[in-house]
Enzyme design. Structure first.
Site, mmCIF file in Angstrom:
data_model
loop_
_atom_site.group_PDB
_atom_site.id
_atom_site.type_symbol
_atom_site.label_atom_id
_atom_site.label_comp_id
_atom_site.label_asym_id
_atom_site.label_seq_id
_atom_site.Cartn_x
_atom_site.Cartn_y
_atom_site.Cartn_z
ATOM 1 N N SER A 239 114.280 -25.201 66.737
ATOM 2 C CA SER A 239 114.562 -25.062 65.307
ATOM 3 C C SER A 239 113.807 -23.861 64.763
ATOM 4 C CB SER A 239 114.130 -26.326 64.553
ATOM 5 O OG SER A 239 112.718 -26.495 64.634
ATOM 6 N N LYS A 240 113.978 -23.616 63.475
ATOM 7 C CA LYS A 240 113.367 -22.442 62.850
ATOM 8 C C LYS A 240 111.852 -22.428 62.976
ATOM 9 C CE LYS A 240 116.962 -21.471 59.409
ATOM 10 N NZ LYS A 240 117.271 -21.406 57.966
ATOM 11 N N ARG A 241 111.253 -23.614 63.073
ATOM 12 C CA ARG A 241 109.785 -23.622 63.156
ATOM 13 C C ARG A 241 109.281 -23.061 64.484
ATOM 14 N NH1 ARG A 241 107.642 -28.251 65.697
ATOM 15 N NH2 ARG A 241 109.211 -29.801 66.308
ATOM 16 N N HIS A 242 110.178 -22.930 65.460
ATOM 17 C CA HIS A 242 109.799 -22.302 66.727
ATOM 18 C C HIS A 242 109.994 -20.784 66.690
ATOM 19 C CE1 HIS A 242 110.912 -26.491 68.135
ATOM 20 N NE2 HIS A 242 109.666 -26.359 68.533
ATOM 21 N N GLY A 243 110.528 -20.278 65.599
ATOM 22 C CA GLY A 243 110.850 -18.853 65.503
ATOM 23 C C GLY A 243 112.329 -18.683 65.215
#
Length: 471
Positions: A239-243
């Site tokens: 997801s976005k929290r991984h980049g």
């Protein structure tokens, strides 16, 4: 066996996700290997979330990674009559019924079932009402089988068995006349002659819901395959929290499309220990049996390494062509137009060993455009001082004695001056480097001179002397 026909069917509710690109890639490779047909279908019946911008993002992303489609792009919103016709066909054959339960009633019953520990699926109370036409805001439900089993012979996961008693009487046509996902997908796959439905394994639970609809409509079943998810480094769903998870974000970060394809195909598929694949290699060697059944973990460091390898090994003229729009974005439009493709390719060769992305490459090549160069303040203060003027002047005088640039002659002349002055190489090399590039780090001095050419090298060295004299 009939001709292979596969599809990629994204919903246009946002950017094109890396997982979606991998799904498209596996389908594309299979189609190309089997001389089949690859279809692009836009599933845009979710009116509240689908946007034209998202459709464009899908098309842009597919084109960037050069996954060309043979048919499409089709849009479900342009096929509404087909869905309604087939929904009514199910109703006329007794496989569907009108449901007059309101959304509030359904929600109340769902909560009651959960409180009692029962399945929250629809309780079927409208199944036997025998309504011959809709009343009020009625929806059309599929009469799902409740006995026996549905077996999926999955291309990737193998045999998967579902008990039919878990199946819900799905709404296939909403009260507003719009089809639902599980119904429109079946109609599209059947009418488009899809032979293999390969998608993410988050759709695996949809498959036993769709198979009875195929059967009720009298359509042959495609083969199904479900790809494991892509996880972040922490083993949670990517997801976005991984980049960045948008394929176009990687274009903007300076990744090469072929490097992205190579990396994504290796997220869940392998061929021995081979890491680097040409497009032709992938088409030849791809097989479903080598697709792993467990989730793949996204490793940004591995992607960066792979991109660096592609920058080193790709034809310099191709890299140069990809670099041009990024150089223009960096404000070098006029400078880029003033040079040849051959010179840009030479510049790529000069810096490719030092860069991992095209954005890094832009940083490294910027000093080589134009007649003059901007000096880094700290570099100029340290290496372009009055004390450096005599030595730089002697070097320029020697270089000017050569009517043309010869890398070997200039290098020999440089080394001879260092020897005569009794200094270390770096004591002359660093002032020369700063004068030519404005920076303390660059590729080899004489490779830099070769790219700049005789006249610009001398011009920059003289300007360096001027800067040193004034400091």
């Amino acid at each position: 066996m009939s001709q292979v026909r596969v599809r990629f069917a994204p919903s246009p509710t946002g950017y094109l996700h890396l997982g979606g690109v991998r799904t498209a890639l596996f389908n594309w490779l299979f189609a190309r290997q089997q001389n089949g047909i690859f279809i692009l279908r836009i599933e845009d019946t979710d009116q509240s979330r689908s946007t034209d911008d998202s459709i464009q993002a899908i098309l842009d992303g597919m084109r960037w990674v050069t996954l060309d489609w043979d048919e499409g792009p089709f849009r479900q919103t342009e096929r509404m009559e087909l869905y309604r016709d087939h929904a009514m066909r199910l109703f006329e054959r007794g496989h569907a019924y009108w449901c007059i339960c309101s959304p509030d009633e359904l929600e109340t019953r769902r909560k009651e079932a959960e409180t009692k520990g029962l399945s929250p699926k629809y309780d079927g109370r409208c199944r036997n009402l025998g309504l011959t036409k809709p009343i009020g805001e009625a929806a059309l439900r599929f009469n799902a089988p409740q006995d026996g089993q549905t077996v999926v012979d999955d291309l990737i996961k193998g045999r998967v068995v579902f008990d039919n008693h878990i199946l819900d009487d799905l709404i296939i046509l909403r009260s507003n006349g719009y089809p639902t996902y599980n119904f429109s997908v079946v109609v599209d796959d059947a009418l488009m002659g899809i032979t293999h439905v390969v998608r993410g394994d988050d759709h695996l639970t949809n498959t036993p819901r769709q198979i009875p609809i195929f059967q009720a409509l009298g359509f042959p079943l495609p083969r199904f395959g479900h790809l494991p998810m892509i996880l972040g480094p922490d083993k949670a769903r990517l997801s976005k929290r991984h980049g960045a998870t948008s394929i176009m974000a990687y274009r903007d970060m300076g990744y090469l499309p072929h490097a992205m394809v190579n990396y994504l195909v290796r997220l869940g598929w392998s061929h021995g220990d081979q890491e680097l694949f040409s497009r032709e290699d992938l088409i030849e060697k791809f097989s479903w049996k080598n697709v792993q059944t467990s989730a793949a973990v996204f490793n940004p460091d591995k992607l960066l390494w792979l991109n660096a390898e592609y920058l080193k090994t790709s034809p310099p003229d191709q890299v140069a062509q990809t670099l041009v729009p990024l150089l223009e974005q960096a404000g070098l439009t006029n400078e880029v137009r003033a040079v040849s493709t051959e010179w840009l390719a030479q510049l790529v060769v000069l810096v490719k060993e030092r860069t991992k992305t095209l954005i890094e490459m832009v940083h490294w090549v910027t000093p080589y455009f134009g007649e003059v160069v901007a000096f880094d303040d700290e570099a100029a203060k340290k290496f372009l001082t009055p004390a450096h003027v005599p030595l730089l002047t002697k070097l320029v005088d020697r270089f000017e004695a050569f009517p043309t640039f010869s890398k070997q002659e200039w290098e020999d002349s440089f080394k001879k001056l260092v020897e005569e002055e009794g200094i270390k190489m770096g004591q002359l090399a660093q002032p020369v480097r700063v004068a030519m590039t404005g920076r303390t780090a660059s590729p080899g001095l004489f490779e830099v001179m070769e790219v700049l050419g005789r006249d610009r090298t001398l011009l920059r060295l003289r300007r360096g002397i001027e800067q040193a004299s004034q400091s």
